[in-house]
Design a protein around this motif. Structure first.
Motif, PDB file in Angstrom:
ATOM      1  N   UNK B 352      60.440 -39.356 107.287  1.00 24.80           N
ATOM      2  CA  UNK B 352      60.666 -38.968 108.378  1.00 24.80           C
ATOM      3  C   UNK B 352      62.154 -39.210 108.963  1.00 24.80           C
ATOM      4  N   UNK B 353      62.496 -37.877 109.802  1.00 23.96           N
ATOM      5  CA  UNK B 353      64.074 -38.037 110.175  1.00 23.96           C
ATOM      6  C   UNK B 353      64.489 -39.249 110.821  1.00 23.96           C
ATOM      7  N   UNK B 354      63.706 -39.570 111.874  1.00 20.16           N
ATOM      8  CA  UNK B 354      63.821 -40.674 112.806  1.00 20.16           C
ATOM      9  C   UNK B 354      63.297 -42.087 112.116  1.00 20.16           C
ATOM     10  N   UNK B 355      64.002 -42.856 111.906  1.00 17.86           N
ATOM     11  CA  UNK B 355      63.532 -44.217 111.216  1.00 17.86           C
ATOM     12  C   UNK B 355      63.721 -45.237 112.311  1.00 17.86           C
ATOM     13  N   UNK B 356      63.955 -44.933 113.598  1.00 20.12           N
ATOM     14  CA  UNK B 356      64.291 -45.910 114.745  1.00 20.12           C
ATOM     15  C   UNK B 356      63.060 -46.761 114.593  1.00 20.12           C
ATOM     16  N   UNK B 357      63.218 -48.246 114.662  1.00 20.31           N
ATOM     17  CA  UNK B 357      62.060 -49.148 114.531  1.00 20.31           C
ATOM     18  C   UNK B 357      61.522 -49.338 115.534  1.00 20.31           C
ATOM     19  N   UNK B 358      61.358 -48.734 116.743  1.00 20.74           N
ATOM     20  CA  UNK B 358      60.628 -48.702 117.900  1.00 20.74           C
ATOM     21  C   UNK B 358      59.799 -47.564 117.894  1.00 20.74           C
ATOM     22  N   UNK B 359      59.653 -46.783 116.894  1.00 20.04           N
ATOM     23  CA  UNK B 359      58.815 -45.520 117.059  1.00 20.04           C
ATOM     24  C   UNK B 359      57.390 -45.772 116.567  1.00 20.04           C
ATOM     25  N   UNK B 360      56.465 -45.996 117.190  1.00 18.59           N
ATOM     26  CA  UNK B 360      55.030 -46.276 116.803  1.00 18.59           C
ATOM     27  C   UNK B 360      54.419 -44.750 116.549  1.00 18.59           C
ATOM     28  N   UNK B 361      54.621 -43.891 117.403  1.00 19.74           N
ATOM     29  CA  UNK B 361      54.088 -42.316 117.235  1.00 19.74           C
ATOM     30  C   UNK B 361      54.373 -42.026 115.854  1.00 19.74           C
ATOM     31  N   UNK B 362      55.634 -42.267 115.283  1.00 21.70           N
ATOM     32  CA  UNK B 362      56.001 -41.995 113.801  1.00 21.70           C
ATOM     33  C   UNK B 362      55.548 -42.808 112.763  1.00 21.70           C
ATOM     34  N   UNK B 363      55.161 -44.243 112.937  1.00 25.61           N
ATOM     35  CA  UNK B 363      54.457 -45.031 112.081  1.00 25.61           C
ATOM     36  C   UNK B 363      52.897 -44.653 111.957  1.00 25.61           C
ATOM     37  N   UNK B 364      52.318 -44.319 113.099  1.00 24.83           N
ATOM     38  CA  UNK B 364      50.971 -43.718 112.973  1.00 24.83           C
ATOM     39  C   UNK B 364      50.819 -42.336 112.370  1.00 24.83           C
ATOM     40  N   UNK B 365      51.911 -41.861 112.037  1.00 28.34           N
ATOM     41  CA  UNK B 365      51.938 -40.347 111.433  1.00 28.34           C
ATOM     42  C   UNK B 365      52.062 -40.617 110.144  1.00 28.34           C
ATOM     43  N   UNK B 366      52.714 -41.771 109.652  1.00 27.70           N
ATOM     44  CA  UNK B 366      53.284 -42.228 108.393  1.00 27.70           C
ATOM     45  C   UNK B 366      51.893 -42.483 107.612  1.00 27.70           C
ATOM     46  N   UNK B 367      51.894 -42.198 106.019  1.00 31.48           N
ATOM     47  CA  UNK B 367      50.830 -42.829 105.147  1.00 31.48           C
ATOM     48  C   UNK B 367      51.364 -43.537 104.080  1.00 31.48           C
ATOM     49  N   UNK B 368      52.776 -43.654 104.375  1.00 35.29           N
ATOM     50  CA  UNK B 368      53.567 -44.539 103.080  1.00 35.29           C
ATOM     51  C   UNK B 368      54.640 -45.013 103.759  1.00 35.29           C
TER      52      UNK B 368
END
Lengths: 390, 390
Positions: B352-368
Motif C-alpha cells: 500500500x502507498x500509505x504505510x503510516x502505522x496508525x491506519x487500521x483500515x489499510x491493515x484490514x485490507x492487507x493480506x500480507x
C-alpha cells in the motif's frame, strides 16, 4: 454419473443464508459480518501528532530556529490554546495538534534548555501530522459479507462498534451409520471398527464457523435410523455417513424418505466419494456421504464446506485453487475427477502412491488434494497442476 | 537498535512449553498434541473387502467362472465359515473377508441367478482387499508436537484414542494503557479515541490457541497501572499496549519494575514497532508493545505469535515465509526491517502507498506483510520478495 460441479450445484440449492444475530465485538472473530456497518466517528477524531516532539507553525521550521514552549499536549490531554509566532507546544504521539500549529518537529531534531527549544537537526519534509479522518471517517462502511479477521476486529473497535451483526452459526448434526461401528473408547467386537468420520467432520465444519453435534451411531435398522433422525431435530444440516448408496445394506435413504425427505441419489464422477444422497427434510438440508473415512472427509471439503459457507453468507468457494509443479509423473486419469492425497513442499506437489479411500494415515500426512480432471492425460514431472490446500 | 531476530530471541527466552492436560477427542481440534500417542489396534482390524461384490479364491477367478453363494459378510457382520472350491460369499465394503477367500469380484462384473453367480466381465488384477493393519498397526505412533487438524482427529478416533494429551492453552492478559482511550461503546471526550488493540490482539492470539482476557484500560497513573497488573494475576503472558517506550509519558515500565519485573527495553530495528519492553514478573512473561494500532498488530504477528507457539510446544515460526513477485517498484529501505502492509493477488504482491502505522483500515485490507530487510536496495516490478501471509 454427473460431474462434481453439477453435484455441488444440487447441494448448494438446498441451503441459503441463515439469520443474523448480534454478538459482542470481543466474540466476533471468525464470524461472518452479515450486514454493512458504519464507522461512528472519524479516526483520528482530530488532527493528531504522529511523533513525540514539538508542535509549531510549519512556516517557521528551519535549522537553528528557536521557539518558546508554552504548554504540553499528550494523548488524551489536549493543549487548550493556540501556538503563535515563535511558540511551540510539547506534544506526544496521538495528541491533538493545537490550533496554529501545522508541523511537529521530532524531539531528536531539537535541543531544549528550560522553556526554549532550538532546532539543531534539519527536519525532514514530513510534518508528522495525521489528518483528521485519515484512517476512516464517520459513516464509512465495512461491507458484508466478510469473514472477520483480527485486523477487522481492531478496525471495528476503533470505529466504536461494540457489537456486530453476524450470520448465525449453522447447526450440523452428524450421524454415522453401521453395525460395524463403535465410539472411540468403546470395545469393538472382532468385526467392528471405531467411528472416526463424525469426529473428523466435526473438526472440519467447526473450523469453518459451524457448530456440529455428534449423534449416537445409528445401527442398520429402520428404528435406529429413525431415532437418529429424530435426535437431529433443530439442525440446519443433517449429515449421515455410510449407507447412502443404493446397495443392499443401505437403509438410510429409505428411512429418510419415510420421514418425508425428497431425496436424490447422485452418482458423482469423483474419486473418492462417488455416491451421494441429498434432499431436504423437516426444514433441514440432508446429505448422505459415503462411509469410507477418506471419502467422507474429501466430500466434506468438496461439498459440505461450500454448503456451510453459503449458509454463512459467504461465496461458496473459500479460495481459488492453487497450482504447483508435479514432483513426479502421474498416469492418465480415468473418467472421474480424482482428489488425490498429496503433499506440497517447497512449491512442488507429490501425490501419495496409495490412494485407497480407507487410509486415514495418508490423509493425515497430506496437506493438499491434487485435483485431476476426468480423463486428464498422463502428466510429467514439472507439469503444473491444481490443488486444494488442506 | 537490535535486529528483529535478536529481539525475538530475547522474547522467546521468557517463555517455555506449558503443562499438558487431557481433553476429549471431540474438543481436540486446533489443540497441540503434547505427547506421542499410540494406536490401540490395527486398522483395518481384519482383512477387509474394499468393494461390494463376492469373495472367492483368487485362483478360481476367470471370465465365465461360476460359484455358489454360501453366505453373506457385511460390515459388522462377519461370515462365520470358510469358502471352499467353487464357493463365494456375498460381501460388502468394510466386511471381513472370510477364510479361504483372497479376491473380491466386484458386483458389476457378476451375474447372479438364485444362489449362483457367473463372472461375466473380466475382473481386473486388483483383489479389492485391504490387508489387516494396512492403514495403521497397533502401537503405531502419532508424534508430538502436532497441531491437530481435522484429519488427525479422524485418525486418532480410528486408533481408538478417546482423549488426547494436549498443551494447556496459554492465558494472556491484555492491558491497553492511556488516558486517551475509551472502550468500544463508550462516549469518548474530544481528545479521546477508542481502544482497539486489545480487541485485535485477542482475536489474533485466540486464533493461535491461546485464551486472552481484555482487562480494563489502565490510565496514565501509577495506581491505575498497578491495579491493571494485579488484575492480570494468573496469566502466563501479560501484554501492555502503549506507554512502553522511554518517553515522558511512559509509566508502564516504572510500575512494572516497582512490581518486581526485571525489565529490558529494546529499540528494535523494525518498522512499525520500534520500542518493546519485556521481562518476567511474578511467574509471567510480560511484553510492552507500542500503542500505534498497526504497530501493535504487527508486533503481535512478529513477536507474540512465536511466543504463543513456544508455550504450546510448537516451533516458533508457523510457516516459512512466502515469496511473490512485486507488482510495482519499491524505493530503497532504511536501516530498519520494514513490515509493509501489502496485498497478494494472483501471485503478485503490492505494498500500500500509505504505510503510516496508525491506519487500521489499510491493515484490514492487507493480506500480507511484505518484509524488507534493513537497507534493502530499490526493487523493480517483477522482483521476488518475501512476505508473511496474514
Amino acid at each position: 454419473m454427473i460431474p462434481v460441479s453439477e453435484a455441488r450445484g444440487h447441494l448448494l440449492s438446498l441451503v441459503s443464508q441463515l439469520e443474523t444475530e448480534e454478538v459482542p465485538l470481543a466474540e466476533a472473530a471468525g464470524r461472518v459480518l452479515a450486514r454493512d456497518v458504519q464507522a461512528r466517528r472519524d479516526q483520528p477524531p482530530f488532527t493528531a501528532s504522529a511523533m513525540d516532539g514539538y508542535a509549531v507553525n510549519a512556516a517557521e521550521v528551519e535549522l537553528h530556529a528557536m521557539f518558546k514552549v508554552i504548554g504540553e499536549a499528550a494523548a488524551g490531554h489536549a493543549f487548550n490554546g493556540r501556538t503563535g509566532a515563535g511558540q511551540a507546544v510539547r506534544i506526544f504521539t496521538g495528541a491533538p495538534v493545537p490550533e496554529g500549529a501545522s508541523f511537529v518537529v521530532i524531539q531528536e531534531d531539537v535541543t531544549r534548555s528550560g522553556n526554549l527549544i532550538t532546532i539543531t537537526d534539519t527536519p525532514g519534509a514530513n510534518p508528522n501530522i495525521r489528518p483528521r479522518g485519515g484512517d476512516f471517517t464517520d459513516g464509512q462502511t465495512v461491507s458484508a459479507p466478510r469473514l472477520l479477521a483480527p485486523a477487522d476486529i481492531a478496525l471495528l473497535a476503533a470505529m466504536n462498534i461494540p457489537s456486530v451483526p453476524v450470520t448465525r452459526r449453522p447447526e450440523v448434526a452428524l450421524i454415522s451409520t453401521g453395525d460395524e461401528l463403535v465410539m472411540p473408547g468403546g470395545t469393538p467386537g472382532p468385526d467392528q471398527i471405531i467411528a472416526s468420520n463424525t469426529f473428523g467432520l466435526k473438526a472440519m465444519l467447526e473450523g469453518l464457523g459451524a457448530h456440529a453435534r455428534i449423534l449416537p451411531i445409528a445401527r442398520d435398522t429402520e428404528s435406529s435410523l429413525r431415532t437418529a433422525f429424530e435426535l437431529a431435530a433443530g439442525a440446519d444440516l443433517v449429515v449421515t455417513i455410510g449407507g447412502a448408496s443404493v446397495g443392499d445394506h443401505d437403509l438410510v435413504g429409505k428411512v429418510a424418505q419415510d420421514l418425508g425427505m425428497e431425496r436424490s441419489f447422485y452418482k458423482v464422477a469423483m474419486r473418492p466419494g462417488k455416491p451421494l444422497m441429498a434432499g431436504r427434510m423437516n426444514g433441514a438440508a440432508m446429505v448422505g456421504l459415503p462411509g469410507n473415512p477418506v471419502s467422507a472427509m474429501v466430500c466434506g471439503h468438496v461439498f459440505l464446506t461450500p454448503m456451510i459457507r453459503t449458509m454463512l453468507g459467504l461465496p461458496p468457494e473459500a479460495q481459488q485453487l492453487q497450482t504447483a509443479a508435479l514432483a513426479a509423473p502421474l498416469a492418465e486419469n480415468g473418467p472421474r475427477e480424482h482428489y488425490m492425497r498429496a503433499r506440497v513442499d517447497g512449491g512442488r506437489l507429490s501425490a501419495f502412491d496409495n490412494q485407497d479411500s480407507s487410509l486415514l494415515s495418508i490423509l493425515a500426512d497430506a496437506n493438499a488434494l491434487l485435483i485431476r480432471p476426468p480423463k486428464d492425460g498422463a502428466r510429467s514431472a514439472g507439469d503444473t497442476v491444481q490443488y486444494l490446500p488442506l
